[in-house]
Design an enzyme around this catalytic site. Structure first.
Site, PDB file in Angstrom:
ATOM      1  N   SER A  80       0.855  -1.182   0.000  1.00 45.61           N
ATOM      2  CA  SER A  80       0.000   0.000   0.000  1.00 45.61           C
ATOM      3  C   SER A  80       0.891   1.230   0.000  1.00 45.61           C
ATOM      4  CB  SER A  80      -0.885   0.013   1.251  1.00 45.61           C
ATOM      5  OG  SER A  80      -1.507   1.278   1.436  1.00 45.61           O
ATOM      6  N   TYR A 102      -2.441  -0.941  10.208  1.00 45.61           N
ATOM      7  CA  TYR A 102      -2.465  -1.231   8.779  1.00 45.61           C
ATOM      8  C   TYR A 102      -1.174  -0.759   8.113  1.00 45.61           C
ATOM      9  CZ  TYR A 102      -3.866  -0.824   3.857  1.00 45.61           C
ATOM     10  OH  TYR A 102      -3.929  -0.911   2.488  1.00 45.61           O
TER      11      TYR A 102
END
Length: 234
Positions: free
Chosen positions: A107, A120
């Site tokens: 990401s 995350y």
């Protein structure tokens, strides 16, 4: 022309995609977080893996102190531990053949960690670092590793995550891409033996100017809502 095996929890969604792809698609219903079952369903495939795509993920959005430890553990399991376990399971056969590809979907949160997504971003940063290191380790073996850093991508997971911030419109106004566009870029990267994909391309800025990105994110990211507002798995 590829035979595709899709692994996820939701049979109805898998079968809907398989119906579009035709007889070359196979469905395996499994919870990837059940790491103890990983080798058994991999063995049940009965064929070597030419291309492994680690795309499953989950996110928990909220103030760090509010995130349930069990939710945080799921984030680290699915976003970091499981992809590495799958790489470790698939690699011996790839190395024996001297051919194969691993695609790890990290990401842009690994490059520019956002407040409100601490676990995350930490897990995706770990996956990105591991994937880049693995690519270097496997140089010359015939096995390639592609590390993917998607920015905001129009998926249910993104909509759930952005709901964890009070100013949803500001968060959703960031440059975003589509799953189809991202898939095309990943395919090209595999075909052309590229090391990484950052998509949309504007987020390449994150990789080359991390200190500027850090200041911008600290300054403009709104404080997250309580943790229950935004969490999801894909």
């Amino acid at each position: 022309g590829w035979q595709v095996t899709m692994v996820a929890r939701r049979r109805d969604r898998l079968e809907a995609i398989a119906a579009e792809l035709g007889p070359a698609a196979e469905v395996v219903v499994a919870d990837l977080c059940a790491i103890e079952d990983l080798r058994s369903w991999l063995a049940s495939l009965g064929k070597p893996i030419d291309l492994l795509v680690n795309n499953a993920g989950t996110v928990a959005v909220g103030p760090f102190v509010d995130i349930d430890p069990a939710d945080a553990r799921r984030v680290f399991d699915l976003d970091l531990i499981v992809p590495l376990a799958l790489c470790r399971a698939a690699l011996p056969e790839m190395l024996a053949r001297g051919a194969g590809t691993i695609v790890n979907v990290a990401s842009t949160g690994a490059l520019g960690p956002s407040p409100g997504m601490v676990d995350y971003c930490a897990a995706k940063a770990g996956l990105g670092a591991a994937s880049e290191a693995l690519r270097g380790e496997l140089r010359g073996t015939g096995v390639q590793v592609v590390t993917v850093y998607p920015g905001p991508t129009d998926t249910p997971m993104l909509r759930t995550a952005t709901a964890g911030y009070p100013d949803v419109r500001a968060v959703r106004s960031l440059p975003s891409g589509t799953p189809a566009a991202l898939a095309r870029r990943i395919r090209r990267a595999v075909e052309r033996h590229r090391a990484r994909v950052i998509s949309p391309r504007v987020y390449t800025f994150f990789r080359y100017f991390p200190s500027v990105v850090r200041r911008l994110l600290d300054r403009f990211t709104p404080p997250p809502l309580p943790a229950s507002a935004g969490s999801d798995r894909r």
